[in-house]
Design an enzyme around this catalytic site. Structure first.
Site, PDB file in Angstrom:
ATOM      1  N   PRO A 186      -0.581  37.468 -61.451  1.00 22.64           N
ATOM      2  CA  PRO A 186      -1.269  36.270 -60.949  1.00 22.64           C
ATOM      3  C   PRO A 186      -0.441  35.007 -61.157  1.00 22.64           C
ATOM      4  O   PRO A 186       0.165  34.797 -62.217  1.00 22.64           O
ATOM      5  CB  PRO A 186      -2.556  36.231 -61.779  1.00 22.64           C
ATOM      6  CG  PRO A 186      -2.802  37.661 -62.136  1.00 22.64           C
ATOM      7  CD  PRO A 186      -1.450  38.278 -62.315  1.00 22.64           C
ATOM      8  N   CYS A 187      -0.405  34.169 -60.133  1.00 22.77           N
ATOM      9  CA  CYS A 187       0.469  32.985 -60.144  1.00 22.77           C
ATOM     10  C   CYS A 187      -0.312  31.687 -60.259  1.00 22.77           C
ATOM     11  O   CYS A 187       0.276  30.605 -60.184  1.00 22.77           O
ATOM     12  CB  CYS A 187       1.310  32.952 -58.865  1.00 22.77           C
ATOM     13  SG  CYS A 187       0.345  32.799 -57.348  1.00 22.77           S
ATOM     14  N   GLN A 188      -1.649  31.754 -60.442  1.00 27.42           N
ATOM     15  CA  GLN A 188      -2.439  30.521 -60.413  1.00 27.42           C
ATOM     16  C   GLN A 188      -2.043  29.543 -61.512  1.00 27.42           C
ATOM     17  O   GLN A 188      -2.129  28.322 -61.333  1.00 27.42           O
ATOM     18  CB  GLN A 188      -3.935  30.854 -60.527  1.00 27.42           C
ATOM     19  CG  GLN A 188      -4.530  31.470 -59.282  1.00 27.42           C
ATOM     20  CD  GLN A 188      -4.271  32.966 -59.197  1.00 27.42           C
ATOM     21  OE1 GLN A 188      -3.573  33.527 -60.022  1.00 27.42           O
ATOM     22  NE2 GLN A 188      -4.843  33.615 -58.196  1.00 27.42           N
TER      23      GLN A 188
END
Length: 532
Positions: free
Chosen positions: A72-74
């Site tokens: 996840p890159c959030q």
């Protein structure tokens, strides 16, 4: 060539790798909606929290050729809150799974800002310590078959390779930038409407009150901005027209969910299990599907990267010899003043032998020169002739060519380290070994190695020089003592175990006859009438 996908989402990267010729084995995804879409599309998928690294590796049941994934890159994304949480540590868990499973290849994908994080630095150091060569690059999706400006950091690793071993091939896979017009089909109603409008609205950053918003009206002759979960939404009342907009906001086309998915590279027939009606019991809401599409890796981009990996894995592509390789050979020759200048024919022969040696090594560039030579000596040329069947001169030419090429690739001026490599080398430096020849010291007269005490010499009562000095015409008595000590035929030495002496007249006796209690086992009872 088989692969497994971690943090699979709806399987965008997996679809691209399958289109490149790889075989899907297994996907891991924790989210309910993405896992449901994966299973619905026919993929074998496990719903698992990958923070449980040990069970994740055990669930694989086998080691694939490639493990791919985009944690996840959030926490790193510009569009997110840019606050590091426990979700960012999934990058570290991804690296731990790679190092435990030890596939030959892996592919890591994330936003460029992730490369500056401590989590990625940890992952990178872990991969290097476990012997992976890393190719790191920021690639823009618009040059890899997708009409979208979307920059992503890709790290491609392979066991035993040097760093940046695949950079030139990844750059060569880029083509002319695509625009939205390239994917439109005039037979489709939504595409026909977009072609007629000539521009579409891509929801931008709204800005502050009273200030112009970001450029939201985009021409179809441009790539689309990065797809987000609300890219297809209509403008609100607070939207202020940007002076550089391609058209008036009232004339701009609003992208349909299907067009957004195709801009991400998904095929038209891909089923995201959308709700057919707002209150339908089956399917997923529009907002959930939009988020899944936005988080996916562009399919066509993954296909281009997968094709580069597939070709190198099977030896179908070779590292290209740039024009500076000839300059390197000439400079290398000038360092030896006794050597002659290389002629054009000699340079061409070296380049030919280098390509031939790389083909026999299946295009691999090892970080260890001895593994490189070992692979060369176990390889075959394109006619099927093994290295061992070649003449000695040809073998020597191939070895020298591959050593020269490894020196060329180890030149930091021609091949600088990646932007994500640490400024200081790791404690366990895995760079290419130096190719300098060992210095051979010439003996002057009778000068040899200095005298050193040796435990063996204690048996003759004094310390002697070892190795012993050479004295022409005579044999040193101390050397004679040591030679007698190591005489294999000297059986009087109490330190050497001696075999038991056997009388030839008693050779018929069974084994163990000399034991003290031997006769006791066979002692006959005089009271026993049977005599047994």
């Amino acid at each position: 060539m088989q692969f497994m996908e971690l943090f699979a989402g709806v399987g965008g990267m997996g679809l691209g790798l399958e289109a490149a010729g790889l075989t899907h084995l297994l996907s891991f995804e924790l989210g309910d909606a993405p896992h449901d879409v994966l299973v619905h599309s026919g993929k074998l998928a496990i719903k698992m929290d990958l923070r449980d690294v040990g069970n994740a590796v055990l669930a694989m049941r086998q080691v694939p050729d490639v493990i791919v994934g985009g944690p996840p890159c959030q926490d790193f994304s510009i569009a997110g809150q840019r606050q590091i949480t426990d979700r960012a540590k999934l990058t570290q868990h991804f690296a731990q799974i790679i190092c435990l499973a030890r596939p030959e290849w892996f592919v890591f994908e994330n936003v460029p800002r992730a490369g500056k994080s401590s989590q990625y630095k940890y992952a990178r150091a872990l991969w290097k310590r476990h012997g992976y060569g890393l190719t790191e690059a920021v690639l823009d999706a618009q040059f890899y078959g997708v009409p979208q400006r979307r920059e992503r950091l890709f790290c491609v690793g392979r066991l035993g390779e040097i760093d940046q071993f695949l950079l030139a091939e990844l750059k060569s896979a880029a083509t002319k930038g695509m625009v939205v017009r390239d994917i439109l089909d005039p037979k489709r109603d939504d595409d026909a409407a977009l072609l007629a409008a000539g521009a579409f609205f891509a929801r931008p950053w709204m800005g502050k009150a009273g200030e112009p918003s970001g450029r939201g009206v985009i021409s179809i002759d441009e790539p689309c901005p990065t797809i987000t979960r609300n890219r297809h939404e209509a403008p609100g009342d607070a939207y202020q027209r940007h002076p550089d907009g391609a058209a008036d906001i009232k004339e701009a086309h609003i992208l349909t969910p299907g067009q957004v998915a195709r801009i991400q590279g998904f095929p038209t027939a891909f089923d995201f299990k959308r709700k057919k009606q707002k209150r339908a019991a089956e399917g997923w809401p529009e907002a959930v599907v939009n988020l899944m599409v936005a988080n996916a890796v562009p399919v066509t981009m993954a296909q281009r990267i997968g094709k580069v990996i597939f070709d190198r894995h099977h030896g179908l592509s070779l590292p290209k010899l740039g024009p500076d390789f000839t300059d390197f050979l000439l400079a290398r020759k000038r360092k030896n003043p006794k050597s002659k200048t290389l002629s054009d024919r000699a340079l061409e022969n070296i380049r030919h032998n280098t390509n031939r040696a790389l083909r026999m090594c299946d295009g691999r560039i090892y970080s260890d020169i001895w593994r490189q030579i070992a692979h060369l000596e176990s390889g075959f040329d394109k006619t099927g002739k093994p290295f061992s069947a070649m003449t000695a001169s040809v073998q020597s030419d191939l070895r020298n060519a591959i050593i020269a090429y490894c020196e060329y690739r180890a030149d930091a001026k021609r091949f600088p380290p990646s932007d994500w490599a640490p400024a200081k080398p790791l404690a366990r430096d895995l760079r290419l070994r130096a190719f300098a020849k060992p210095v051979r010291r010439k003996r002057k007269g009778t000068e040899l190695a200095p005298a050193t005490p040796h435990p063996i010499t204690e048996r003759i009562g004094k310390t002697v020089t070892w190795p012993p000095p050479y004295r022409p015409g005579s044999l040193d008595p101390e050397l004679s003592a040591l030679m007698d000590m190591f005489d294999p035929y000297d059986h009087d030495d109490p330190y050497i175990p001696q075999p038991p002496a056997i009388d030839p007249d008693e050779a018929w006796r069974p084994e163990g006859y000399d034991r003290d209690d031997y006769d006791g086992y066979y002692e006959v009872d005089e009271d026993d009438e049977s005599g047994g």
